[in-house]
Design a protein around this motif. Structure first.
Motif, short mmCIF file in Angstrom:
data_model
loop_
_atom_site.label_atom_id
_atom_site.label_comp_id
_atom_site.label_asym_id
_atom_site.label_seq_id
_atom_site.Cartn_x
_atom_site.Cartn_y
_atom_site.Cartn_z
N GLU A 264 -1.72 12.98 -6.32
CA GLU A 264 -1.41 11.63 -5.85
C GLU A 264 -0.85 10.82 -7.00
O GLU A 264 -1.52 10.60 -8.00
CB GLU A 264 -2.68 10.96 -5.32
CG GLU A 264 -2.82 11.12 -3.81
CD GLU A 264 -3.76 10.09 -3.26
OE1 GLU A 264 -3.28 9.03 -2.80
OE2 GLU A 264 -4.98 10.33 -3.30
N VAL A 265 0.40 10.40 -6.86
CA VAL A 265 1.06 9.68 -7.95
C VAL A 265 0.98 8.18 -7.72
O VAL A 265 0.66 7.42 -8.63
CB VAL A 265 2.52 10.14 -8.09
CG1 VAL A 265 3.20 9.39 -9.21
CG2 VAL A 265 2.58 11.64 -8.36
N LEU A 266 1.26 7.74 -6.50
CA LEU A 266 1.09 6.33 -6.15
C LEU A 266 -0.03 6.24 -5.12
O LEU A 266 0.01 6.92 -4.09
CB LEU A 266 2.40 5.77 -5.57
CG LEU A 266 3.63 5.80 -6.49
CD1 LEU A 266 4.84 5.24 -5.75
CD2 LEU A 266 3.39 5.04 -7.77
N LYS A 267 -1.02 5.39 -5.42
CA LYS A 267 -2.20 5.34 -4.53
C LYS A 267 -2.35 3.95 -3.92
O LYS A 267 -3.37 3.32 -4.08
CB LYS A 267 -3.46 5.67 -5.33
CG LYS A 267 -3.39 7.00 -6.06
CD LYS A 267 -4.59 7.13 -6.99
CE LYS A 267 -4.39 8.27 -7.96
NZ LYS A 267 -5.33 8.19 -9.09
N GLY A 268 -1.31 3.48 -3.25
CA GLY A 268 -1.41 2.18 -2.61
C GLY A 268 -0.93 1.07 -3.53
O GLY A 268 -1.73 0.28 -4.04
N VAL A 269 0.37 1.03 -3.75
CA VAL A 269 0.94 0.03 -4.65
C VAL A 269 1.40 -1.20 -3.85
O VAL A 269 2.08 -1.06 -2.83
CB VAL A 269 2.13 0.63 -5.44
CG1 VAL A 269 2.88 -0.46 -6.18
CG2 VAL A 269 1.63 1.70 -6.39
N ARG B 18 -2.39 4.85 -13.39
CA ARG B 18 -2.88 5.93 -12.52
C ARG B 18 -2.59 5.65 -11.04
O ARG B 18 -3.44 5.82 -10.18
CB ARG B 18 -4.38 6.14 -12.75
CG ARG B 18 -4.66 6.70 -14.13
CD ARG B 18 -6.13 6.89 -14.37
NE ARG B 18 -6.80 5.59 -14.42
CZ ARG B 18 -8.06 5.42 -14.79
NH1 ARG B 18 -8.78 6.46 -15.14
NH2 ARG B 18 -8.59 4.23 -14.81
N GLY B 19 -1.36 5.16 -10.77
CA GLY B 19 -0.93 5.02 -9.38
C GLY B 19 -1.34 3.75 -8.68
O GLY B 19 -1.10 3.60 -7.49
N ILE B 20 -2.03 2.82 -9.38
CA ILE B 20 -2.33 1.53 -8.75
C ILE B 20 -1.97 0.39 -9.70
O ILE B 20 -1.93 0.56 -10.91
CB ILE B 20 -3.81 1.39 -8.31
CG1 ILE B 20 -4.74 1.80 -9.46
CG2 ILE B 20 -4.10 2.21 -7.07
CD1 ILE B 20 -6.18 1.47 -9.18
N SER C 25 2.06 7.25 -15.13
CA SER C 25 1.33 6.36 -14.21
C SER C 25 2.07 6.19 -12.89
O SER C 25 1.51 5.65 -11.94
CB SER C 25 1.10 5.00 -14.88
OG SER C 25 2.33 4.44 -15.27
N GLY C 26 3.33 6.60 -12.83
CA GLY C 26 4.07 6.54 -11.56
C GLY C 26 5.16 5.48 -11.52
O GLY C 26 5.68 5.17 -10.45
N LYS C 27 5.54 4.96 -12.68
CA LYS C 27 6.56 3.90 -12.72
C LYS C 27 7.90 4.40 -12.20
O LYS C 27 8.53 3.77 -11.34
CB LYS C 27 6.72 3.38 -14.16
CG LYS C 27 5.42 2.95 -14.81
CD LYS C 27 5.62 2.44 -16.22
CE LYS C 27 6.18 3.46 -17.20
NZ LYS C 27 5.26 4.53 -17.58
N ALA D 231 0.82 -1.22 0.00
CA ALA D 231 0.00 0.00 0.00
C ALA D 231 0.86 1.27 0.00
O ALA D 231 0.62 2.20 0.77
CB ALA D 231 -0.95 0.00 1.19
N VAL D 232 1.88 1.29 -0.87
CA VAL D 232 2.78 2.45 -0.90
C VAL D 232 2.12 3.63 -1.60
O VAL D 232 1.55 3.50 -2.68
CB VAL D 232 4.11 2.09 -1.61
CG1 VAL D 232 4.90 3.34 -1.94
CG2 VAL D 232 4.93 1.14 -0.74
N CYS D 233 2.14 4.78 -0.93
CA CYS D 233 1.54 6.00 -1.48
C CYS D 233 2.61 7.09 -1.60
O CYS D 233 3.55 7.14 -0.81
CB CYS D 233 0.43 6.53 -0.58
SG CYS D 233 -0.94 5.40 -0.44
N LYS D 234 2.41 7.93 -2.59
CA LYS D 234 3.32 9.06 -2.77
C LYS D 234 2.56 10.17 -3.48
O LYS D 234 1.86 9.93 -4.46
CB LYS D 234 4.51 8.62 -3.64
CG LYS D 234 5.42 9.75 -4.09
CD LYS D 234 6.30 10.22 -2.96
CE LYS D 234 7.00 11.52 -3.34
NZ LYS D 234 7.65 12.14 -2.17
N HIS D 235 2.67 11.39 -2.96
CA HIS D 235 2.06 12.50 -3.69
C HIS D 235 3.02 13.67 -3.78
O HIS D 235 3.90 13.85 -2.93
CB HIS D 235 0.73 12.93 -3.06
CG HIS D 235 0.90 13.60 -1.72
ND1 HIS D 235 1.16 14.93 -1.60
CD2 HIS D 235 0.85 13.09 -0.48
CE1 HIS D 235 1.27 15.23 -0.32
NE2 HIS D 235 1.09 14.13 0.39
#
Ligand SMILES: Nc1ncnc2c1ncn2[C@@H]1O[C@H](COP(=O)(O)OP(=O)(O)OP(=O)(O)O)[C@@H](O)[C@H]1O
Ligand SMILES: [Mg+2]
Lengths: 261, 329
Positions: free
Chosen positions: A26-31, A232-234, A49-51, A17-21
């Motif tokens: 919000e770029v990563l929404k719980g990876v 899109r961050g997931i 997409s946040g890769k 559930a990694v998040c980053k904004h």
């Protein structure tokens, strides 16, 4: 369970559930992601997409805001001791990073140093290897990527494909336990892509743990043990490349693949 | 078919005009003028008189003082001031530029204020300020404020000799200009270089020292060369706070003998000579730091001369190949 098999069981990278904004975006929404030792993981997904952000979080070039990120069983940037999380010092973070190799889309070779010096500088200045030993190892690695004849050249005197192979040698010189590739062939002319992918395939065969952000679906199908589709961050979809890339279940991945292939 | 080269008529006319102007300049530089006096000689019983003439630019006086000990002492002081003030300026400038780019707001705003202050006031005023500093600080002490703890105590008058006042004034002022130059150099280095260095595990200090600064140098060196040349001439302001550098020495001499123009020329020639030497040094320094940036480094003037000579020799030795083309019928 013995200590050794316990270590073997710990994945090289584990994200929960990694998040980053960035400034509200919000770029990563719980990876969620697991990379096992000795495996090649390909990360695919549309632009933005946040890769890159995920890769940069893994080697702590960026700090994630929420969730847990473990590399080699250790929390990135923190140390768990006595039931508390201690933030690591800059020095400790540098040591962590030195064990994770990174290869960039735009090579980022040190322009003022020769090919040989590019491959020795990290060994000498960060790992405190003696200059002679560093040169020996650098020559071995340059031979491995097929560039032993170019050691005296400056990066600007090499082709893109050659520069990227030097960049891979530079990262390998640090004896990394994990290699991150951020679109390593996207800046190359089509006829130069093959030579870089060949080096990467060879590296995968040698048992290196690798996370590769790529648009080369052929490479992903051939080399990857697992493919993750980030959108899109997931993580929209993940699994065996033969399944994910040939019979995708999500609509987003279907439309992405139809554009890339 | 024969190829007829283009005729550059305009270039020939401009060249001719320049030749005339240069000839006039050379003529006036080496012309002689009557002094209004006459000198008479008696040679084998015949007395002859003729007007006394002198170089318009008094070259005899210029060269009489050119290597006099006062002027040479002044010259040494000028060179010392230039080198030391530039060293202070460069070290300070790079430090301030790094502070300016620091994520720490306190450091970056301190650096900004420094540049604002020292660029915003004339260097002449700053020199006078340091020269007269003992008027407001009789002594300097290092200690902890408000606690009356003193580690070091120095008398300001003995600390701020004219030379040191000039050095500090010029150095601090130069630091402000050098920081802008260093900053533009640091900014010019690609962000990717920081990332690559960090990903190898380099600390921020190592990244700056081993990766960023060496590449910033390519951008920093050329304007720094200009700064050195400009500093060389700015040191002449130190003569106003009784530092006897080369201009000060010339002034001291003409204050006694009233030969103002010849001594100003003496000083000017020395400035020109040092500027020339510095320009040559700058060329080689730029070449050194350009390594890696260009596929082939520019030739040195000597190498260029050699190829030019070779080209000319080759031209005369082998007859020029006739520029003809077979016309296929
Ligand atoms: N430093 C930053 N500040 C603000 N926004 C950022 C920053 N870095 C990335 N972003 C934003 O985060 C999003 C994801 O960026 P990222 O570089 O991870 O995408 P990506 O999947 O690697 O795309 P690409 O395939 O184009 O490289 C983008 O919308 C980008 O604009
Ligand atoms: Mg990216």
């Amino acid at each position: 369970m013995s200590a050794e098999s316990a270590v073997g069981a710990v994945p090289m990278v584990e994200a929960r559930a990694v998040c980053k904004h960035y400034a509200g975006v919000e770029v990563l929404k719980g990876v969620d992601l697991v990379v096992n030792r000795g495996e090649v993981t390909c990360l695919i997904g549309p632009s933005g997409s946040g890769k890159s952000t995920l890769l940069r979080c893994i080697n702590h070039l960026e700090k994630h805001d929420a969730g847990e990120l473990l590399v080699d069983g250790q929390l990135v940037g923190y140390e768990a001791r006595d039931g508390k999380l201690y933030e690591r010092s800059d020095k400790q973070i540098c040591v962590e990073r030195s064990r994770i190799g990174m290869v960039f889309q735009r090579f980022n070779l040190f322009q003022h140093l020769t090919v040989l010096d590019n491959v020795t500088i990290g060994q000498v200045k960060v790992k405190n290897v003696s200059p002679d030993a560093a040169v020996t190892r650098a020559r071995e690695l340059l031979a491995r990527v097929g560039l032993d004849a170019k050691e005296k050249n400056y990066p600007s005197q090499l082709s893109g494909g050659q520069q990227q192979r030097v960049a891979i040698a530079r990262a390998l010189a640090m004896e990394p336990k994990l290699m991150l590739f951020d679109e390593p062939t996207s800046a190359l002319d089509p006829e130069l892509v093959g030579e870089v992918l060949d080096v990467m395939k060879d590296l995968a065969r040698s048992g290196m743990t690798m996370i590769v952000v790529t648009h080369e679906m052929g490479f992903a199908r051939e080399v990857a043990d697992t493919v993750y589709f980030l959108d899109r961050g997931i993580i929209e979809e993940s699994g065996d490349p033969r399944k994910v890339l040939t019979a995708p279940s999500s609509e987003r991945l279907k439309s992405f693949l139809s554009k890339v292939l | 078919m024969k190829v007829v080269p283009v005729r550059h008529t305009g270039r020939w006319i401009a060249g001719a005009v320049m030749v005339v102007i240069v000839a006039m300049l050379v003529h006036t530089l080496f012309s002689k003028v009557a002094t209004g006096q006459t000198s008479c000689h008696t040679v084998s019983g015949v007395r002859s008189c003729h007007p006394v003439v002198n170089w318009r630019f008094s070259w005899n006086i210029v060269f009489h003082y050119f290597t006099s000990s006062e002027i040479l002492h002044g010259l040494v002081l000028t060179i010392e001031l230039t080198i030391l003030a530039m060293l202070i300026g460069i070290v300070l400038g790079i430090t301030i530029a790094i502070m300016r780019l620091s994520p720490n707001r306190l450091l970056s705003s301190t650096a900004w204020s420094y540049t604002w202050f020292f660029r915003g006031t004339p260097v002449y005023v700053q020199l006078l300020f340091w020269f007269n500093i003992s008027a407001i600080y009789q002594s300097l002490s290092i200690g902890i404020p408000f606690l009356h703890v003193t580690f070091l105590h120095i008398d300001a008058v003995s600390l701020f000799t004219p030379f040191r006042a000039a050095l500090i004034g010029l150095g601090l002022n130069e630091g402000a200009y050098m920081s802008e130059i260093a900053r533009s150099g640091l900014i010019a280095v690609d962000e990717g270089q920081f990332e690559a260095a960090s990903s190898l595990g380099m600390t921020r200090g190592q990244t700056l020292r081993l990766v960023v600064l060496p590449q910033a140098m390519r951008v920093i060196i050329p304007p720094t060369g200009n700064e050195v040349i400009s500093m060389l001439k700015t040191t002449s302001l130190a003569s106003a706070i009784s530092v006897v550098e080369v201009l000060g020495a010339a002034q001291n001499i003409y204050a006694a003998n009233y030969e103002v123009m010849p001594l100003l020329i003496t000083a000017s020639i020395w400035y020109l000579i040092i500027t020339t030497v510095l320009s040559i040094g700058q060329f080689y320094l730029e070449r050194h730091f350009a390594r890696g940036a260009q596929r082939t480094p520019p030739p040195t003037p000597i190498a260029r001369l050699r190829t030019d000579v070779k080209g000319i020799v080759a031209k005369f030795r082998t007859p020029r190949p006739a520029m003809t083309r077979e016309v296929v019928a």
